[in-house]
Design an enzyme around this catalytic site. Structure first.
Site, PDB file in Angstrom:
ATOM      1  N   CYS A 125       0.812  -1.231   0.000  1.00  0.00           N
ATOM      2  CA  CYS A 125       0.000   0.000   0.000  1.00  0.00           C
ATOM      3  C   CYS A 125       0.840   1.273   0.000  1.00  0.00           C
ATOM      4  O   CYS A 125       0.312   2.366  -0.163  1.00  0.00           O
ATOM      5  CB  CYS A 125      -0.959  -0.007   1.180  1.00  0.00           C
ATOM      6  SG  CYS A 125      -2.190  -1.309   1.028  1.00  0.00           S
ATOM      7  N   HIS A 267      -2.769   7.274   2.348  1.00  0.00           N
ATOM      8  CA  HIS A 267      -3.262   6.003   1.819  1.00  0.00           C
ATOM      9  C   HIS A 267      -4.586   5.711   2.518  1.00  0.00           C
ATOM     10  O   HIS A 267      -4.679   5.772   3.754  1.00  0.00           O
ATOM     11  CB  HIS A 267      -2.242   4.899   2.105  1.00  0.00           C
ATOM     12  CG  HIS A 267      -2.834   3.539   2.010  1.00  0.00           C
ATOM     13  ND1 HIS A 267      -3.508   3.117   0.896  1.00  0.00           N
ATOM     14  CD2 HIS A 267      -2.892   2.517   2.914  1.00  0.00           C
ATOM     15  CE1 HIS A 267      -3.954   1.884   1.111  1.00  0.00           C
ATOM     16  NE2 HIS A 267      -3.592   1.504   2.321  1.00  0.00           N
ATOM     17  N   ASN A 297     -10.223   0.351   0.557  1.00  0.00           N
ATOM     18  CA  ASN A 297      -8.761   0.385   0.470  1.00  0.00           C
ATOM     19  C   ASN A 297      -8.362  -0.231  -0.878  1.00  0.00           C
ATOM     20  O   ASN A 297      -8.543  -1.434  -1.089  1.00  0.00           O
ATOM     21  CB  ASN A 297      -8.181  -0.422   1.646  1.00  0.00           C
ATOM     22  CG  ASN A 297      -6.672  -0.458   1.654  1.00  0.00           C
ATOM     23  OD1 ASN A 297      -6.025  -0.210   0.638  1.00  0.00           O
ATOM     24  ND2 ASN A 297      -6.103  -0.787   2.800  1.00  0.00           N
TER      25      ASN A 297
HETATM   26  O1  UT7 Z   1      -3.544  -1.098   3.623  1.00  0.00           O
HETATM   27  C1  UT7 Z   1      -2.589  -1.469   4.584  1.00  0.00           C
HETATM   28  C2  UT7 Z   1      -2.964  -0.898   5.849  1.00  0.00           C
HETATM   29  N1  UT7 Z   1      -4.165  -1.540   6.344  1.00  0.00           N
HETATM   30  C3  UT7 Z   1      -4.718  -1.074   7.403  1.00  0.00           C
HETATM   31  O2  UT7 Z   1      -4.245  -0.100   7.898  1.00  0.00           O
HETATM   32  C4  UT7 Z   1      -5.883  -1.819   8.039  1.00  0.00           C
HETATM   33  C5  UT7 Z   1      -5.683  -1.778   9.524  1.00  0.00           C
HETATM   34  N2  UT7 Z   1      -6.675  -2.447  10.325  1.00  0.00           N
HETATM   35  C6  UT7 Z   1      -7.986  -2.132  10.349  1.00  0.00           C
HETATM   36  O3  UT7 Z   1      -8.455  -1.314   9.595  1.00  0.00           O
HETATM   37  C7  UT7 Z   1      -8.845  -2.776  11.404  1.00  0.00           C
HETATM   38  O4  UT7 Z   1      -8.038  -3.461  12.314  1.00  0.00           O
HETATM   39  C8  UT7 Z   1      -9.913  -3.746  10.846  1.00  0.00           C
HETATM   40  C9  UT7 Z   1     -10.968  -2.965  10.096  1.00  0.00           C
HETATM   41  C10 UT7 Z   1      -9.240  -4.751   9.939  1.00  0.00           C
HETATM   42  C11 UT7 Z   1     -10.610  -4.467  11.987  1.00  0.00           C
HETATM   43  O5  UT7 Z   1     -11.194  -3.536  12.884  1.00  0.00           O
HETATM   44  P1  UT7 Z   1     -10.941  -3.645  14.469  1.00  0.00           P
HETATM   45  O6  UT7 Z   1     -11.682  -2.557  15.063  1.00  0.00           O
HETATM   46  O7  UT7 Z   1      -9.443  -3.672  14.663  1.00  0.00           O
HETATM   47  O8  UT7 Z   1     -11.607  -5.009  14.799  1.00  0.00           O
HETATM   48  P2  UT7 Z   1     -10.962  -6.333  15.424  1.00  0.00           P
HETATM   49  O9  UT7 Z   1     -10.141  -7.065  14.418  1.00  0.00           O
HETATM   50  O10 UT7 Z   1     -10.322  -6.005  16.742  1.00  0.00           O
HETATM   51  O11 UT7 Z   1     -12.248  -7.163  15.739  1.00  0.00           O
HETATM   52  C12 UT7 Z   1     -13.193  -6.736  16.744  1.00  0.00           C
HETATM   53  C13 UT7 Z   1     -14.350  -7.699  16.707  1.00  0.00           C
HETATM   54  C14 UT7 Z   1     -13.915  -9.170  16.747  1.00  0.00           C
HETATM   55  O12 UT7 Z   1     -14.876  -9.874  17.493  1.00  0.00           O
HETATM   56  P3  UT7 Z   1     -14.592 -10.237  19.023  1.00  0.00           P
HETATM   57  O13 UT7 Z   1     -13.350 -11.073  19.023  1.00  0.00           O
HETATM   58  O14 UT7 Z   1     -14.419  -8.929  19.729  1.00  0.00           O
HETATM   59  O15 UT7 Z   1     -15.835 -10.989  19.429  1.00  0.00           O
HETATM   60  C15 UT7 Z   1     -13.987  -9.605  15.304  1.00  0.00           C
HETATM   61  O16 UT7 Z   1     -14.206 -10.987  15.156  1.00  0.00           O
HETATM   62  O17 UT7 Z   1     -15.055  -7.543  15.475  1.00  0.00           O
HETATM   63  C16 UT7 Z   1     -15.154  -8.821  14.811  1.00  0.00           C
HETATM   64  N3  UT7 Z   1     -15.138  -8.592  13.377  1.00  0.00           N
HETATM   65  C17 UT7 Z   1     -16.258  -8.319  12.686  1.00  0.00           C
HETATM   66  N4  UT7 Z   1     -17.535  -8.186  13.057  1.00  0.00           N
HETATM   67  C18 UT7 Z   1     -18.445  -7.888  12.114  1.00  0.00           C
HETATM   68  C19 UT7 Z   1     -14.077  -8.563  12.537  1.00  0.00           C
HETATM   69  N5  UT7 Z   1     -14.493  -8.290  11.295  1.00  0.00           N
HETATM   70  C20 UT7 Z   1     -15.834  -8.126  11.350  1.00  0.00           C
HETATM   71  C21 UT7 Z   1     -16.822  -7.821  10.406  1.00  0.00           C
HETATM   72  N6  UT7 Z   1     -18.092  -7.691  10.829  1.00  0.00           N
HETATM   73  N7  UT7 Z   1     -16.532  -7.605   9.108  1.00  0.00           N
END
Ligand code: UT7
Length: 358
Positions: A125, A267, A297
């Site tokens: 990215c 980005h 993204n």
């Molecule tokens: O391009 C390169 C750079 N990329 C980035 O910078 C991306 C960086 N990361 C992110 O944008 C975020 O970390 C994500 C969008 C990927 C995830 O968001 P988050 O707020 O960090 O969520 P998380 O991974 O901590 O997950 C929180 C909860 C989890 O459930 P539990 O364990 O708390 O019960 C996940 O299983 O949300 C759950 N979850 C979802 N729920 C509904 C993860 N994905 C989803 C989903 N819908 N799509």
């Protein structure tokens, strides 16, 4: 921890700079809404919007490859620059048409530019900022007088459609710029750069199979290893700190204060990340350029697509100072400061693929 002893800090030489003279974005027609994804994944429009700021994205049609998108964006960028020829074509992508050869020679030929030097840049990215540094360097080193740089990605071809965390984030698209030789005090002059990497974070963002590491190991690749993986939470933290630190390093190098920046174009990873970076830098929210809501993204295409959106909507005006910053797999990061040129009217990328986004 973020004081890097190494890395590239690049100042434009006064006598010969690379000047931005053409810009375009291109999106494939197929719009994929959060509601459509919610029908096949355990997610909701509300979750996706709250956690990422994304409302919809585009996906390439079956049979459509990265070069197909790159050619469209490249053609529009050349038209925007009023140029038929360039000395070099650089394609930056994480989703090349094939692992061999590079995608750029094919794109160059399809644009009628056979004979131009053509090569790919891989920095995930951060690819567009790395590609911009490579393109600008070819010009300042008097190796080329003009370069077409295309950031293009089709993440829909490598993301596991059943992986709800990653499938909601990524979209497909292409953005392109044309650079020509000019002077550092001209509008459009591509200025100072900061570039760096940390390969100890290799596993945070990767496609495990398909390369020599997997091929040199006995046995076939596991199907899941062919997909893109990202450790979202850790990447999130790195993205915030690295983009802010790199942006600051570029401003320091250029001897500019943050309040001299008219627009920050990061980005487009995740709206929460972008807002935190702007906040961290002390930039008011209205100076943050973002189109992540409508495209998601798009990897190496994300910065030129955001620039094309902003230029089409006249958000960025000639003479304004624009700071680009990016973070991606590798880990890699990079930033660049430039002044905005006078360009002919830029077509809105959302109109380019043939379907207006809903
Ligand atoms: O391009 C390169 C750079 N990329 C980035 O910078 C991306 C960086 N990361 C992110 O944008 C975020 O970390 C994500 C969008 C990927 C995830 O968001 P988050 O707020 O960090 O969520 P998380 O991974 O901590 O997950 C929180 C909860 C989890 O459930 P539990 O364990 O708390 O019960 C996940 O299983 O949300 C759950 N979850 C979802 N729920 C509904 C993860 N994905 C989803 C989903 N819908 N799509």
């Amino acid at each position: 921890m973020l004081d890097q002893p190494f890395g590239i800090s690049m100042r434009p030489p006064a006598e010969r700079a690379a000047v931005l003279c053409g810009l375009a974005g291109w999106l494939p027609p197929r719009v994929v809404t959060n509601d459509e994804l919610s029908q096949r994944l355990d997610t909701t429009d509300a979750w996706i919007r709250t956690r990422t700021g994304i409302g919809r994205r585009r996906f390439a049609d079956p049979g459509q490859a990265t070069s197909d998108l790159a050619v469209e964006a490249g053609r529009l960028a050349l038209a925007s620059a009023g140029q038929e020829h360039v000395d070099a074509v650089i394609v930056t992508t994480t989703t090349p048409d094939r692992s061999c050869p590079a995608t750029a020679p094919l794109v160059a030929s399809r644009l009628g530019l056979a004979g131009a030097a053509a090569f790919d840049v891989g920095a995930v990215c951060t690819g567009f900022v790395y590609g911009l540094a490579a393109a600008a360097s070819l010009i300042t080193a008097q190796v080329a007088d003009s370069v077409l740089l295309i950031g293009a990605d089709t993440y829909s071809t490598i993301v596991d459609p059943h992986d709800r965390t990653n499938a909601i984030i990524f979209g497909d698209g292409a953005g392109a710029v044309v650079l020509r030789a000019g002077h550092a005090d001209e509008r459009g002059a591509v200025g100072h750069f900061d570039l760096g990497s940390d390969g100890t974070g290799e596993e945070l963002i990767m496609v495990a199979a398909g390369g020599s590491r997997q091929r040199s190991t006995p046995g076939p690749a596991e199907p899941q290893d062919r997909h893109f993986t990202m450790r979202g939470k850790e990447v999130y933290r790195h993205a915030v700190t690295r983009m802010a630190a790199s942006a600051r390093a570029t401003l320091t190098l250029a001897d500019r204060k943050v309040d001299e920046v008219d627009h920050l174009v990061p980005h487009q990873a995740n709206l929460r990340i972008l807002r935190t970076v702007a906040d961290d830098l002390g930039l008011p929210a209205e100076r943050l350029v973002t189109n992540v809501e409508s495209v998601g993204n798009t990897g190496a295409a994300s910065i030129p697509l955001a620039l094309a959106d902003a230029a089409a909507e006249h958000t960025i005006r000639p003479g304004e100072r624009v700071l680009l910053t990016a973070f991606g797999g590798g880990l890699t990061w990079g930033s660049c400061l430039l002044t905005w040129p006078t360009l002919p009217p830029i077509a809105h990328p959302h109109d380019s693929g043939g379907t207006q986004a809903p």
